[in-house]
Design a protein around this motif. Sequence first.
Motif, mmCIF file in Angstrom:
data_model
loop_
_atom_site.group_PDB
_atom_site.id
_atom_site.type_symbol
_atom_site.label_atom_id
_atom_site.label_comp_id
_atom_site.label_asym_id
_atom_site.label_seq_id
_atom_site.Cartn_x
_atom_site.Cartn_y
_atom_site.Cartn_z
ATOM 1 N N SER A 80 0.841 -1.195 0.000
ATOM 2 C CA SER A 80 0.000 0.000 0.000
ATOM 3 C C SER A 80 0.880 1.250 0.000
ATOM 4 C CB SER A 80 -0.896 0.010 1.247
ATOM 5 O OG SER A 80 -1.852 -1.026 1.132
ATOM 6 N N GLY A 81 0.310 2.348 -0.442
ATOM 7 C CA GLY A 81 1.069 3.599 -0.447
ATOM 8 C C GLY A 81 0.865 4.354 0.854
ATOM 9 N N ILE A 82 1.705 5.363 1.095
ATOM 10 C CA ILE A 82 1.460 6.214 2.256
ATOM 11 C C ILE A 82 0.672 7.439 1.793
ATOM 12 C CG2 ILE A 82 3.441 5.509 3.642
ATOM 13 C CD1 ILE A 82 4.831 8.112 2.678
ATOM 14 N N LYS A 83 -0.080 8.001 2.721
ATOM 15 C CA LYS A 83 -0.860 9.182 2.364
ATOM 16 C C LYS A 83 -0.750 10.214 3.483
ATOM 17 C CE LYS A 83 -5.269 11.050 1.161
ATOM 18 N NZ LYS A 83 -6.598 10.869 0.661
ATOM 19 N N LYS A 84 -0.127 11.339 3.166
ATOM 20 C CA LYS A 84 -0.002 12.388 4.180
ATOM 21 C C LYS A 84 -0.799 13.627 3.790
ATOM 22 C CE LYS A 84 4.592 11.057 5.770
ATOM 23 N NZ LYS A 84 5.987 11.460 5.779
ATOM 24 N N ASN A 85 -1.335 13.640 2.587
ATOM 25 C CA ASN A 85 -2.052 14.844 2.164
ATOM 26 C C ASN A 85 -2.977 14.563 0.993
ATOM 27 O OD1 ASN A 85 -0.792 15.580 -0.575
ATOM 28 N ND2 ASN A 85 1.003 15.209 0.701
ATOM 29 N N LEU A 86 -3.871 15.513 0.759
ATOM 30 C CA LEU A 86 -4.601 15.566 -0.512
ATOM 31 C C LEU A 86 -4.105 16.829 -1.196
ATOM 32 C CD1 LEU A 86 -7.052 14.646 1.776
ATOM 33 C CD2 LEU A 86 -8.209 14.334 -0.373
ATOM 34 N N VAL A 109 -2.266 12.989 10.051
ATOM 35 C CA VAL A 109 -2.486 11.571 10.354
ATOM 36 C C VAL A 109 -1.759 10.753 9.289
ATOM 37 C CG1 VAL A 109 -4.252 9.791 10.629
ATOM 38 C CG2 VAL A 109 -4.783 12.160 11.196
ATOM 39 N N ALA A 110 -1.032 9.703 9.738
ATOM 40 C CA ALA A 110 -0.365 8.855 8.751
ATOM 41 C C ALA A 110 -1.398 7.893 8.200
ATOM 42 C CB ALA A 110 0.763 8.093 9.423
ATOM 43 N N TYR A 224 4.028 13.746 -3.786
ATOM 44 C CA TYR A 224 4.404 12.333 -3.882
ATOM 45 C C TYR A 224 3.851 11.519 -2.701
ATOM 46 C CZ TYR A 224 8.086 8.666 -3.463
ATOM 47 O OH TYR A 224 8.787 7.516 -3.321
ATOM 48 N N GLU A 225 3.772 12.182 -1.516
ATOM 49 C CA GLU A 225 3.346 11.451 -0.319
ATOM 50 C C GLU A 225 1.836 11.573 -0.074
ATOM 51 O OE1 GLU A 225 7.024 11.192 2.608
ATOM 52 O OE2 GLU A 225 6.222 13.219 2.507
ATOM 53 N N GLY A 226 1.086 11.658 -1.132
ATOM 54 C CA GLY A 226 -0.359 11.759 -0.939
ATOM 55 C C GLY A 226 -1.119 11.487 -2.218
ATOM 56 N N THR A 227 -2.411 11.817 -2.191
ATOM 57 C CA THR A 227 -3.250 11.637 -3.371
ATOM 58 C C THR A 227 -3.224 12.932 -4.173
ATOM 59 O OG1 THR A 227 -4.703 10.192 -2.089
ATOM 60 C CG2 THR A 227 -5.566 11.033 -4.167
ATOM 61 N N VAL A 228 -2.824 12.814 -5.442
ATOM 62 C CA VAL A 228 -2.788 13.996 -6.315
ATOM 63 C C VAL A 228 -4.121 14.110 -7.044
ATOM 64 C CG1 VAL A 228 -1.672 15.050 -8.317
ATOM 65 C CG2 VAL A 228 -0.295 13.832 -6.623
ATOM 66 N N PHE A 488 -3.063 26.225 1.986
ATOM 67 C CA PHE A 488 -3.078 24.871 2.548
ATOM 68 C C PHE A 488 -3.550 24.915 3.992
ATOM 69 C CE2 PHE A 488 1.362 26.380 3.109
ATOM 70 C CZ PHE A 488 1.487 26.287 4.483
ATOM 71 N N TYR A 489 -3.864 23.732 4.491
ATOM 72 C CA TYR A 489 -4.097 23.580 5.920
ATOM 73 C C TYR A 489 -3.037 22.631 6.453
ATOM 74 C CZ TYR A 489 -5.643 22.259 10.424
ATOM 75 O OH TYR A 489 -5.639 22.047 11.776
ATOM 76 N N LYS A 490 -2.367 23.007 7.515
ATOM 77 C CA LYS A 490 -1.363 22.116 8.117
ATOM 78 C C LYS A 490 -1.559 22.099 9.627
ATOM 79 C CE LYS A 490 3.547 21.039 7.911
ATOM 80 N NZ LYS A 490 4.023 21.064 9.284
#
Length: 533
Positions: A80-86, A109-110, A224-228, A488-490
């Motif tokens: 599975s991939g990791i997802k840190k953002n949209l 959230v990881a 790269y670390e999320g859903t594009v 963005f929201y962080k």
Amino acid sequence: MQEKYQVIILGSGIAGTMLGTILAKHKVKVLIIDKGSHPKFAIGESTIPYTTFTIAGISELFDIPELHPANIRQKIAHTSGIKKNLSFAYHRPGQEQKKEEVTQSNSGVAELHFFRQDLDSYLLNVAIHYGATVKQNCSISDIEFSSDGKNVLITSQEGEEFLGSYVVDAIGYSSILAQKFNLRENPTHFKSHTRSLFTHMINVPYFEICVHSQKAHGMPVSFYEGTVHHLFDGGWIWIIPFNNHKDSTNPLCSVGLQLDARRFPKTDILPEQEFLEIVSKYPSISKQFNNAKAVRDWISIPQLQYSSKKCFGDRYCLIPNSYGFVDPLFSRGLASNCGGVKYLATLILEAVKDNDFSEERFQHLEQIYRKEIDLHDNLVYGAYIAFKDFELWKCWQGVWTIAEFINFFQIVITLTQLKDGNPNPFKKLDIVGPVQELNGFIKQAVNEMQQVETGNLSTEAAARNIKELLQQVDFLPEPLKFSFSKRFYKPSMLKLMEVAHWLKFNSTPQVKTYYENFNPYKFNQIVKEMAKT
Ligand SMILES: Cc1cc2nc3c(=O)[nH]c(=O)nc-3n(C[C@H](O)[C@H](O)[C@H](O)COP(=O)(O)OP(=O)(O)OC[C@H]3O[C@@H](n4cnc5c(N)ncnc54)[C@H](O)[C@@H]3O)c2cc1C
């Protein structure tokens, strides 16, 4: 004597196997029937915090450690991939993507891009582990409900018969019970009208390699670390990599194109060709697909939306994904589905205890499912109109994050209560939080978009009006709102402290009640725990 099951579940996807696990763990005699066998391809790969925390809630509430997101992650991490953002990149035909026109939402959230064939196989094994009986490769030819209201008899095409007290349809779009009882709304009441083409690909380089570096686009986390999400007037493309971390053994990347079906009606063009034709209009999107290759046949769904008049009846119930679906945008499908499973499992366990499956006991579900799916429809409807203009899209992202954070906050606060020893806050069927306020706000925002759609309002005027509406929102703590200037929201511990401060000094007494169990330290701890493997 024929063996009798208390509950028979049709479909062994995420929802069917999770429900089967919960019931089996609590000593219900349960049978799961699927027409296929695992491992197998399934769609629904991108998660959001609402999904992850709903699954965490199920794990805690029903005492099933195997369902805890951290344990799930451990089992399927390599594929599975990791997802840190949209992340969202806005495109215009014939033009390079402008780095100022990207936006991002980070939850802190990881999370995962689920490689569904591995997740679903794992969940099936967990259900079996807890005692569920599983019948794969079994096509159902008939379902009969006995006139004495006691039995459900399911017959397979091979002539095998399965007897149960209650049946749950976890099949999805082709729901057998929706067909049998003519439950589908035709046409649906949804405002969204979209279609989809999707597949798995290889050789999809990441955004930062071929479009803008992270330094250039300025978002806090790499795409790269999320859903594009590549957005354009009339539709959007998802890129969900499974190969975006060093431990990945899976070179695949999920890719899907969604189109406004009224502006781009389905034709006879093959899905792959249609995808390439659309992509070729946008130079920066093209760069990500120059060498990409599909590794399985494209699937084309001419209309994504379906909905039902009812989700329950005498001795049966549908899970949310059998009841209806809107669009993959905002990745709410799995969250709503798992949330529905939680409520349904609670009701079934009570029904089993009382040996009373009367349909009135399940009627509360209707309101829960409907609220979820209509919210999603509104968010999707507004988004496709917002895709006409980047400024309008930014405003709509602000609208969406309000809905998202309300769900997220409520569920994490509930989880905090559970950990604090509150016997069962998740068991409540009441819809919690500022629901009325959110609905009123969404209605006003949608109204603006309807006016844009009918040509009575310009996109600029709608953006201005929605910005004003967003400024007036007083039911979500100010620090949780999307930042227009930063795009963005962080999240951060500091932000959580600001939320606590805002709640104490700036919120109304009514708003305080919605967040009364919020504690920034405990909240942060729970979010961090979710990342542990
Ligand atoms: C194009 C698209 C993209 C999506 N992307 C996302 C996303 O990124 N994030 C998200 O949260 N949600 C997404 N969703 C929604 C998501 O796919 C669903 O919420 C989720 O997969 C449903 O899981 P499930 O277990 O209910 O159904 P499924 O995973 O579809 O499982 C249904 C099971 O029923 C079985 N079955 C079918 N017919 C029969 C039969 N006649 N008898 C017995 N068994 C049968 C199937 O074999 C299958 O095992 C997407 C949906 C679509 C259409």
